[in-house]
Design an enzyme around this catalytic site. Structure first.
Site, PDB file in Angstrom:
ATOM      1  N   ASP A 272      34.097  41.250  34.403  1.00 46.74           N
ATOM      2  CA  ASP A 272      33.460  40.972  35.680  1.00 46.74           C
ATOM      3  C   ASP A 272      34.559  40.890  36.748  1.00 46.74           C
ATOM      4  O   ASP A 272      35.702  40.605  36.435  1.00 46.74           O
ATOM      5  CB  ASP A 272      32.721  39.633  35.534  1.00 46.74           C
ATOM      6  CG  ASP A 272      32.240  39.085  36.858  1.00 46.74           C
ATOM      7  OD1 ASP A 272      31.579  39.828  37.592  1.00 46.74           O
ATOM      8  OD2 ASP A 272      32.534  37.909  37.137  1.00 46.74           O
ATOM      9  N   ASP A 478      32.275  35.042  34.198  1.00 51.59           N
ATOM     10  CA  ASP A 478      32.409  33.629  34.571  1.00 51.59           C
ATOM     11  C   ASP A 478      31.218  32.790  34.107  1.00 51.59           C
ATOM     12  O   ASP A 478      31.131  31.619  34.409  1.00 51.59           O
ATOM     13  CB  ASP A 478      32.668  33.464  36.067  1.00 51.59           C
ATOM     14  CG  ASP A 478      31.642  34.197  36.899  1.00 51.59           C
ATOM     15  OD1 ASP A 478      30.543  34.449  36.380  1.00 51.59           O
ATOM     16  OD2 ASP A 478      31.938  34.516  38.060  1.00 51.59           O
ATOM     17  N   ASP A 482      26.791  36.135  34.929  1.00 47.78           N
ATOM     18  CA  ASP A 482      27.002  37.173  33.927  1.00 47.78           C
ATOM     19  C   ASP A 482      26.343  36.822  32.606  1.00 47.78           C
ATOM     20  O   ASP A 482      26.610  37.461  31.591  1.00 47.78           O
ATOM     21  CB  ASP A 482      28.501  37.382  33.696  1.00 47.78           C
ATOM     22  CG  ASP A 482      29.209  37.767  34.974  1.00 47.78           C
ATOM     23  OD1 ASP A 482      28.646  38.598  35.712  1.00 47.78           O
ATOM     24  OD2 ASP A 482      30.293  37.241  35.234  1.00 47.78           O
TER      25      ASP A 482
HETATM   26  P1  ADP Z   1      30.177  40.105  40.849  1.00 50.32           P
HETATM   27  O1  ADP Z   1      29.578  41.099  39.945  1.00 50.32           O
HETATM   28  O2  ADP Z   1      31.375  40.661  41.545  1.00 50.32           O
HETATM   29  O3  ADP Z   1      30.460  38.802  40.184  1.00 50.32           O
HETATM   30  P2  ADP Z   1      27.594  39.293  42.000  1.00 50.32           P
HETATM   31  O4  ADP Z   1      26.761  40.006  41.002  1.00 50.32           O
HETATM   32  O5  ADP Z   1      27.587  37.821  41.968  1.00 50.32           O
HETATM   33  O6  ADP Z   1      29.105  39.825  42.034  1.00 50.32           O
HETATM   34  O7  ADP Z   1      27.136  39.755  43.468  1.00 50.32           O
HETATM   35  C1  ADP Z   1      27.137  41.113  43.783  1.00 50.32           C
HETATM   36  C2  ADP Z   1      27.024  41.354  45.246  1.00 50.32           C
HETATM   37  O8  ADP Z   1      25.812  40.818  45.759  1.00 50.32           O
HETATM   38  C3  ADP Z   1      28.108  40.710  46.064  1.00 50.32           C
HETATM   39  O9  ADP Z   1      29.250  41.513  46.122  1.00 50.32           O
HETATM   40  C4  ADP Z   1      27.421  40.579  47.429  1.00 50.32           C
HETATM   41  O10 ADP Z   1      27.490  41.793  48.115  1.00 50.32           O
HETATM   42  C5  ADP Z   1      25.983  40.308  47.073  1.00 50.32           C
HETATM   43  N1  ADP Z   1      25.680  38.881  47.063  1.00 50.32           N
HETATM   44  C6  ADP Z   1      25.335  38.136  45.983  1.00 50.32           C
HETATM   45  N2  ADP Z   1      25.074  36.865  46.338  1.00 50.32           N
HETATM   46  C7  ADP Z   1      25.316  36.758  47.659  1.00 50.32           C
HETATM   47  C8  ADP Z   1      25.260  35.692  48.621  1.00 50.32           C
HETATM   48  N3  ADP Z   1      24.918  34.440  48.272  1.00 50.32           N
HETATM   49  N4  ADP Z   1      25.578  35.980  49.891  1.00 50.32           N
HETATM   50  C9  ADP Z   1      25.927  37.221  50.247  1.00 50.32           C
HETATM   51  N5  ADP Z   1      25.996  38.258  49.405  1.00 50.32           N
HETATM   52  C10 ADP Z   1      25.702  38.051  48.132  1.00 50.32           C
HETATM   53 MG    MG Z   2      30.857  36.995  38.962  1.00 48.74          MG
END
Ligand code: ADP
Ligand code: MG
Length: 583
Positions: A272, A478, A482
């Site tokens: 991730d 994390d 995930d």
């Molecule tokens: P990663 O896979 O990098 O851990 P996430 O799956 O948590 O990321 O989130 C993916 C994308 O969704 C982020 O890069 C963002 O663009 C958007 N996103 C998710 N949650 C939020 C939030 N609370 N505020 C703004 N954007 C968000």
């Molecule tokens: Mg993450």
């Protein structure tokens, strides 16, 4: 396992008894020589072997005993301004506890007042002290260094992090590894086969070899004793016990022995991005407002609007935005109808307006961005920043750039993982441009971006089908967003932040929270599996080599017993070498 030794010593004993009685009544058909000494010495050696094995096994349990010894007996309770020393069993959730410099923190909690540094090496194996201020979590049994502070108790007894660790380690040490199942299967046919072989030995010497009854009987006893598969039964559990204990010392917790064994067979590792490769300590770096909106919004009003929505979210991006608003002293309003769209962003209503915050996926397909914003967006992403779009009633009014740092150790860990010939793939919900910029920094070539949590699990699944049988698929994440991918993978590694870890659910918990711990987990697993193989080899090899010697009459039963005791001690000793494995 003891059947063979029991039969062997009993045969020698009963034979001797018959001779003794016979002689007493004037019958000399079996000669005059008795083997009580042989029978006794066999048992003595086996017991000595067991004793040594028990002693050495005790060392294997050291890590657990060390953890148990860390539990603190008393706590300093603060009650109406009065300080009182009470037994830890009297402490309840919600109590305020004072910790002075140099003391161990008695239970888990959150810092109320004061400030200090804490040695959390018991959790993470890392010698660096961690700063604790109001609101930070502290874990029971870690050592307070510099300052005094009070904290509010959040977990006691079996709910504390330390108790959970002890439970996991104990359970894992007791669980059965798949490799042991094959050893057990061998043992199951081995014992009856040896009994038959010992009878054949007797028959061979007595009738074909024309040896005396006594001689044939003694050779039979040797075969029984030397073939005892004690060492075989120890080979796997001894190594697992030491390996799991060693892992616990450096903050690597395996859910069961099967996981420990499987980890050595990982061929693909998904990682991730946010919170795993990057620190997840995000900060707002840019605020861009669409030119046609600049009369209505400025940086502060935009930030306050977004933060009012994001303060309901636990996402690292949301925390960065709220922190930026707080730092500017902006007032936050109350949003209603807050909703999270995993992997996309958040929605809510504020003063009757529909606010949408997130990436392009959360916007309606027909939404267009002004040229100015499109350019800001791609500039931010090229700089490895995450671009958070802000829409009010369907119109995109601005974009906030949030930067994240590569976590300490990520680059080094990536180099080591690459060197171990694993296929490495980054999985992220972030945009392709941002993800690729981060991937380049850590030297990762393969990136899957724009994934929802469900997509991540799908990616893991299709890889599993792809390589079925030729290796295991691991996911490092994390643990919060995930969870699906971690559960789908063969080996799910959850990075903890040292305190709030979903330890009971992950296959492997890496308490220190950095990627180097994943490298250590691989090393530990490989070393443990190697030790098991060595143990099985030596335990078997020794039986296979010495059984023919015994059949041919070249091994006295007493020597056989000594050799057997030695082989058990050897296997345990070999396993103990894992304690000094460098991780
Ligand atoms: P990663 O896979 O990098 O851990 P996430 O799956 O948590 O990321 O989130 C993916 C994308 O969704 C982020 O890069 C963002 O663009 C958007 N996103 C998710 N949650 C939020 C939030 N609370 N505020 C703004 N954007 C968000
Ligand atoms: Mg993450």
């Amino acid at each position: 396992m003891d059947v063979l030794v029991a039969i062997g010593s009993s045969v020698a004993y009963i034979y001797s008894l018959v001779v003794l009685m016979g002689n007493a009544f004037g019958w000399h058909g079996l000669g005059e020589y008795v083997y009580f000494d042989t029978s006794a010495v066999i048992i003595v050696f086996v017991r000595v072997g067991k004793y040594l094995e028990f002693r050495t096994k005790g060392h294997a349990a050291d890590s657990i005993n060390k953890l148990l010894a860390l539990q603190v007996p008393t706590a300093c309770l603060v009650d109406d301004g009065q300080e009182r020393e009470v037994p830890v069993s009297n402490v309840a959730v919600g109590d305020a506890i004072l910790v002075r410099p140099g003391e161990r923190i008695p239970v888990d909690g959150t810092v109320l007042t004061g400030e200090s540094t804490v040695d959390e090496s018991l959790l993470t194996g890392e010698p660096l002290d961690v700063v604790k201020v109001t609101g930070d979590k502290v874990v029971g049994s870690t050592i307070n260094r510099r300052g005094s502070f009070t904290f509010q108790v959040t977990e006691i007894g079996s709910d504390t992090v330390l108790s959970q660790i002890i439970r996991i380690v104990e359970r894992t040490q007791a669980s059965k590894a798949p490799i042991q199942t094959s050893a057990d299967r061998v043992s199951a046919v081995f014992v009856p086969a040896v009994i038959i072989l010992s009878i054949l030995t007797f028959v061979g010497w007595f009738w074909l070899g024309e040896a005396s009854f006594t001689h044939a009987m003694i050779n039979m006893v040797s075969v029984l004793v030397i073939a005892c598969p004690c060492a075989l039964g120890l080979a796997t559990p001894a190594a697992i016990m030491v390996g799991v204990g060693r892992g616990a010392e450096v903050g690597i917790l395996f859910r069961d022995s099967e996981t420990l064994e499987k980890t050595a067979g990982i061929s693909t590792m998904f990682l991730d991005k946010t919170g795993t490769i990057t620190a997840g300590h995000t900060t707002v770096t840019d605020i861009e407002i669409s030119p046609d909106q600049s009369e209505i919004y400025n940086e502060d009003s935009l930030l306050s609007l977004v933060a009012s929505v994001e303060r309901n979210s636990e996402h690292p991006l949301a925390q960065a935005i709220v922190a930026a608003a707080t730092a500017r002293g902006l007032e936050l309003r109350r949003a209603i109808g807050f909703r999270t769209v995993p992997g996309q962003g958040v929605r809510a209503e504020l003063s009757g307006k529909k606010i949408v915050v997130g990436n392009k996926k959360i916007l309606k397909p027909e939404t267009v961005l002004s040229d100015h914003l499109e350019i800001s967006l791609s500039d931010l992403q090229a700089a490895a920043k995450t671009a958070v779009l802000v829409a009010v009633d369907g119109t995109v009014i601005g974009v906030i750039g949030v930067a994240d740092k590569i976590k300490d150790g990520s680059i080094e860990a990536m180099n080591e993982l690459r060197a171990s010939k694993l296929e490495l793939v980054m999985l992220t919900g972030d945009s392709r441009a941002t993800a690729e910029a981060i991937a380049k920094e850590v030297g990762l070539e393969s990136v899957l971006s724009g994934l929802s949590p469900v997509d991540k699990a799908e990616a893991v699944k299709s890889k599993q089908i792809d390589i079925s049988g030729s290796g295991y698929v691991a996911m490092v994440g994390d643990g919060i967003n995930d969870a699906a991918a971690l559960a789908q993978s063969d080996v799910g590694m959850a990075l903890g932040t040292g305190t709030d870890v979903a330890m009971e659910s992950a296959d492997i918990t890496l308490i220190s929270g950095d990627l180097l711990a994943a490298v250590s987990a691989l090393k530990l697993s490989e070393a443990t599996v190697r030790t098991i193989r060595q143990n099985l080899f030596w335990a078997f090899c020794y039986n296979i080599l010495l059984i023919p010697v015994a059949v041919m009459g070249g091994l006295h039963p007493m020597l056989a017993a000594a050799a057997m005791a030695f082989s058990s001690v050897f296997v345990v000793g070999n396993s103990l070498r894992l304690k000094s494995l460098k991780l």
